[in-house]
Design a protein around this motif. Structure first.
Motif, mmCIF file in Angstrom:
data_model
loop_
_atom_site.group_PDB
_atom_site.id
_atom_site.type_symbol
_atom_site.label_atom_id
_atom_site.label_comp_id
_atom_site.label_asym_id
_atom_site.label_seq_id
_atom_site.Cartn_x
_atom_site.Cartn_y
_atom_site.Cartn_z
ATOM 1 N N ARG A 55 5.567 15.839 -0.556
ATOM 2 C CA ARG A 55 4.706 15.061 0.349
ATOM 3 C C ARG A 55 5.347 13.724 0.694
ATOM 4 O O ARG A 55 5.283 13.256 1.837
ATOM 5 C CB ARG A 55 3.325 14.849 -0.281
ATOM 6 N N LEU A 59 6.298 12.314 4.396
ATOM 7 C CA LEU A 59 5.777 11.039 4.895
ATOM 8 C C LEU A 59 6.898 10.066 5.258
ATOM 9 O O LEU A 59 6.789 9.315 6.223
ATOM 10 C CB LEU A 59 4.861 10.397 3.847
ATOM 11 N N ASP A 93 1.876 1.789 -0.155
ATOM 12 C CA ASP A 93 1.026 2.661 0.645
ATOM 13 C C ASP A 93 1.634 4.055 0.770
ATOM 14 O O ASP A 93 0.936 5.066 0.680
ATOM 15 C CB ASP A 93 0.810 2.042 2.029
ATOM 16 N N GLU A 96 1.164 5.860 -2.539
ATOM 17 C CA GLU A 96 -0.243 6.253 -2.714
ATOM 18 C C GLU A 96 -0.594 7.461 -1.867
ATOM 19 O O GLU A 96 -1.261 8.390 -2.331
ATOM 20 C CB GLU A 96 -1.170 5.086 -2.355
ATOM 21 N N ARG A 97 -0.144 7.468 -0.611
ATOM 22 C CA ARG A 97 -0.443 8.602 0.265
ATOM 23 C C ARG A 97 0.238 9.872 -0.205
ATOM 24 O O ARG A 97 -0.281 10.969 -0.020
ATOM 25 C CB ARG A 97 -0.055 8.290 1.705
ATOM 26 N N GLU A 100 -1.920 11.619 -2.843
ATOM 27 C CA GLU A 100 -3.190 12.192 -2.418
ATOM 28 C C GLU A 100 -3.016 13.685 -2.165
ATOM 29 O O GLU A 100 -2.095 14.101 -1.465
ATOM 30 C CB GLU A 100 -3.689 11.523 -1.137
#
Length: 138
Positions: A55, A59, A93, A96-97, A100
């Motif tokens: 992930r 991103l 950020d 953190e994303r 998730e």
């Protein structure tokens, strides 16, 4: 402390920062002061789990080099400290994303009435399209 916060703290410790001259408007200030921050981080040093790493890689996109180094450039503000804080905030950020979990897609269910209505609509569209062809004199 959650896993994401632990990884963020580790990333803050491992990252290296360099100040570069920012581009764009700003007159003499932008020409003589290196206010933009380039933050570099070896992602493999974070020891992310495979799904989180996948992930994160998605991103990060083009900000992740082939050697596994994340390069974030912050040049939005006029001061080094503000740009430095912005780069670190963006890094946090991003991590953190990546931690998730994506929401699972709920399979849609169609009842018998909805299915017959859909098929009826398809037949109507088919008839309309069939009527657009060449006219054959019989």
């Amino acid at each position: 402390m959650s896993e994401a916060e632990t990884v963020i703290n580790r990333a803050q410790a491992f990252c290296s920062e360099s100040f570069i001259a920012a581009s764009g408007p700003g007159g003499q200030n932008v020409n003589k002061v290196a206010t933009a921050v380039q933050l570099r981080l070896n992602v493999y040093a974070l020891r992310l789990s495979p799904p989180v790493f996948a992930r994160f890689k998605e991103l990060a996109g083009s900000r992740l080099t082939a050697s596994g180094e994340l390069v974030l450039t912050a040049r939005q503000f006029r001061t080094q400290e503000a740009n430095r804080a912005d780069a670190r905030e963006r890094l946090a950020d991003l991590i953190e994303r990546a931690h998730e979990l994506p929401q699972k897609r709920a399979k849609s269910r169609l009842n018998r009435v909805g299915k017959t209505q859909r098929l009826k609509g398809k037949k109507i569209r088919s008839a309309v399209k069939a009527g657009r062809g060449k006219v054959h004199p019989d």
